[in-house]
Motif scaffolding. Sequence first.
Motif, PDB file in Angstrom:
ATOM      1  N   ARG A   1     -54.465 -21.295 -18.264  1.00 38.32           N
ATOM      2  CA  ARG A   1     -54.773 -21.793 -16.993  1.00 38.32           C
ATOM      3  C   ARG A   1     -54.528 -23.256 -16.688  1.00 38.32           C
ATOM      4  NH1 ARG A   1     -57.727 -18.935 -14.042  1.00 38.32           N
ATOM      5  NH2 ARG A   1     -59.063 -19.808 -12.354  1.00 38.32           N
ATOM      6  N   VAL A   2     -54.594 -24.082 -17.642  1.00 33.42           N
ATOM      7  CA  VAL A   2     -54.308 -25.528 -17.685  1.00 33.42           C
ATOM      8  C   VAL A   2     -52.733 -25.912 -17.683  1.00 33.42           C
ATOM      9  CG1 VAL A   2     -56.858 -26.098 -18.108  1.00 33.42           C
ATOM     10  CG2 VAL A   2     -54.961 -26.312 -19.917  1.00 33.42           C
ATOM     11  N   GLY A   3     -52.072 -24.909 -18.112  1.00 31.96           N
ATOM     12  CA  GLY A   3     -50.579 -25.044 -18.326  1.00 31.96           C
ATOM     13  C   GLY A   3     -50.416 -25.623 -19.650  1.00 31.96           C
ATOM     14  N   ALA A   4     -51.249 -25.688 -20.605  1.00 29.98           N
ATOM     15  CA  ALA A   4     -51.134 -26.024 -22.107  1.00 29.98           C
ATOM     16  C   ALA A   4     -50.262 -25.062 -22.901  1.00 29.98           C
ATOM     17  CB  ALA A   4     -52.209 -26.439 -22.663  1.00 29.98           C
ATOM     18  N   LEU A   5     -49.521 -25.257 -23.880  1.00 31.04           N
ATOM     19  CA  LEU A   5     -48.706 -24.312 -24.549  1.00 31.04           C
ATOM     20  C   LEU A   5     -49.760 -24.183 -25.603  1.00 31.04           C
ATOM     21  CD1 LEU A   5     -46.476 -26.297 -23.267  1.00 31.04           C
ATOM     22  CD2 LEU A   5     -45.113 -25.448 -25.155  1.00 31.04           C
TER      23      LEU A   5
ATOM     24  N   LYS B   1     -51.218 -30.364 -18.694  1.00 31.97           N
ATOM     25  CA  LYS B   1     -49.990 -29.482 -18.622  1.00 31.97           C
ATOM     26  C   LYS B   1     -48.898 -29.998 -19.581  1.00 31.97           C
ATOM     27  CE  LYS B   1     -46.669 -27.813 -15.140  1.00 31.97           C
ATOM     28  NZ  LYS B   1     -46.289 -28.023 -14.009  1.00 31.97           N
ATOM     29  N   GLY B   2     -48.294 -28.939 -20.338  1.00 34.43           N
ATOM     30  CA  GLY B   2     -47.178 -29.248 -21.181  1.00 34.43           C
ATOM     31  C   GLY B   2     -47.938 -29.731 -22.674  1.00 34.43           C
ATOM     32  N   ASP B   3     -49.098 -30.090 -22.842  1.00 30.51           N
ATOM     33  CA  ASP B   3     -49.652 -30.453 -24.005  1.00 30.51           C
ATOM     34  C   ASP B   3     -49.766 -29.249 -24.993  1.00 30.51           C
ATOM     35  OD1 ASP B   3     -50.006 -33.005 -23.420  1.00 30.51           O
ATOM     36  OD2 ASP B   3     -52.283 -32.891 -22.987  1.00 30.51           O
ATOM     37  N   THR B   4     -49.779 -29.208 -26.296  1.00 35.76           N
ATOM     38  CA  THR B   4     -49.826 -28.072 -27.064  1.00 35.76           C
ATOM     39  C   THR B   4     -51.159 -28.051 -27.690  1.00 35.76           C
ATOM     40  OG1 THR B   4     -49.081 -28.938 -29.084  1.00 35.76           O
ATOM     41  CG2 THR B   4     -47.353 -27.946 -27.641  1.00 35.76           C
TER      42      THR B   4
END
Length: 660
Positions: A164-168, A141-144
């Motif tokens: 789904r995993v909260g990645a940007l 989460k939070g990674d791009t």
Amino acid sequence: MADQYQDDHSLFPVPARLLDPAQCPKPFVSSLDQYKKMYRQSIDNPEEFFGKLANELLTWSKPFHTVRHGGLEHGDVAWFLEGELNACYNCVDRHALTDPNKVAIIYEADEPNQAERITYGELLRKVCQLAGVLRAHGIRKGDTVAIYMPMIPEAVVALLACARVGALHSVIFAGFSAEALRDRVHDASSRLVLTTDQGKRGGKTIETKRIVDEALKTCPKVETVIVCQRTGAEVPMKDGRDYWWGDEVFKHPFYTPAEDINSEDPMFLLYTSGSTGSPKGVMHTTGGYMLGAAATFKYVFDYHPGDIFACMADVGWITGHTYIVYGPLALGATTVLFESLPTYPTPSRYWELIAEHKITQFYTAPTAIRALRRLGDEWLEGHDLSSLRIIGTVGEPINPEAWHWYNEKVGKGRCAVVDTYWQTETGSHIITPLPGAITTKPGSATFPFFGIDIAILDPVTGKELVGNDVTGVLAVKRPWPSMARTIYNNHYRFMETYLKPYAGYYFTGDGATRDKDGYIWVRGRVDDVINVSGHRLSTAEIESALIMHHSVAETAVVGAPDDVTGQSINAFVCLKPGVPVYSMDLTRELISQVRKVIGPFAAPKKVYLVEDLPKTRSGKLMRRILRKIVAGESDSLGDISTLADPSVVEALINKVNPPP
Ligand code: PRX
């Protein structure tokens, strides 16, 4: 002031067919009064209006209590604060759980007659597997994650797996060059890139993976590249960095839970051009963006179950994000993914597509309409377009001729035409007709969407121009759910670009008129942004690409009116001393320089090699003069007495329009 424009004020009421329950589903908003009432509610009590809508259209894993917080003054806008929701869950799971066999995506491949259908059940399995791959490669989460892919279903899967995993996700349009890709991967600090071996468009092959390899030579932070096979061509794979998509997904189960995401957690970045050189990573957050996408999809495209929706944009631009992926899928619609060109293999391709898939809403850019109109009406003949109910445009002002042609030849006078005005930064439509409620005027985006409090400002004083029959710059007076929250890593620039120019307002960068009847006409950019075929380009970005060429001393880029592309790029170039001026090869080299640094779509249409540029005594470039010259308005240049050397103007006019 409004009179300087030749607007077409003919009125087009809602086609009777749309309001006849025997022929069409009842529009969600079916009268002007209903629109006005709902609009009033959204402005008078946004908490209640949007709170209700957010619960109606989205599924929250944790409810929100505060609908709205912050404002434009401090740039601290937030919506649905305590709430948690996952965009992917909203777009996939909830539909796969209730109706797994419903078609989510119709993939219309580059070659005709190869359409594939992907159901919500299949989409969930594909997305879960890729989410597993992302997690296995350390994405949290939070990674791009950078996505550089052509228009294939895996591109949609890629966006959704990130969500789904909260990645940007940071999608970079696959027409960008290696250098442009590198800059965007670098700016977003992306550690993982999703791409393909090659791409296919209009029968041509695009060397996607090779462009990625070139870009990554100078992106040391990228640890992983996942390569999906589009053509199966052999492409170089770097050991320990590059993995085949097909091999990777097979390692992961068909279900993996979606991450809990706070409403204000960032959802994606999308780079766009501004007045200054470097592109900016516009950042959207989850709850507000999803609500904007779902609400406009419902009301502007009047989506009803059973509709087949087709947006012709590329997933690499905001239109693709919001109206190919998130809006339609949020409501469980069937969305068409079109890999090809409107003219491939013939200029009937759109019409074949509509007839074959029985498309009910069709959404494209004015530039495509103008190009197809030019090619002749015969390409429309024999294609059954009777499934259409709503036809839309986006990306640039539509001229009345193109509007009438679209309405008559495509819509057969029996569809609602929605000219939707919005931007990467607005996330979803902000000024647009509602198909069952608004009488349209060709070329006007008409009225604001719910919650959008429009203001037209005097560009100099910043004072709001109230009432009708006013022209100025277009601004918005209060925050709305899907507005961008910041520019990645540069909130200062966000404030300076959008919220500081006119304190208390969001500044769009466009000029607009509110006519005598209250209709809004968007006139185009008032900054140094050019709009070519609905692609937004910054003059500064093109200038900095040109100046990198060893022969170039100085350059100025302006947009010229163009019958098909809306605007075209015209570059004025001063060469370094000693470089011969009259060289065709050099012109070609300069054009390919821009293709290399930005991408083919940014190539100047005209390059003028000139001795001098029009500057004031203090050295400030007067672009206004260049704009007038390329527009063929040399007889109305205005005051040129402030120029350091007024004789420059004569030379420039002769260059652009050589005397016979
Ligand atoms: O100038 C406006 C023009 O496109 C700009 C936004 O570009 P971009 O962020 O790339 O997004 C394009 C797709 C939403 C705006 O500032 N524009 C967009 N739609 C319209 C328009 N101009 C006039 N009429 C429109 N319908």
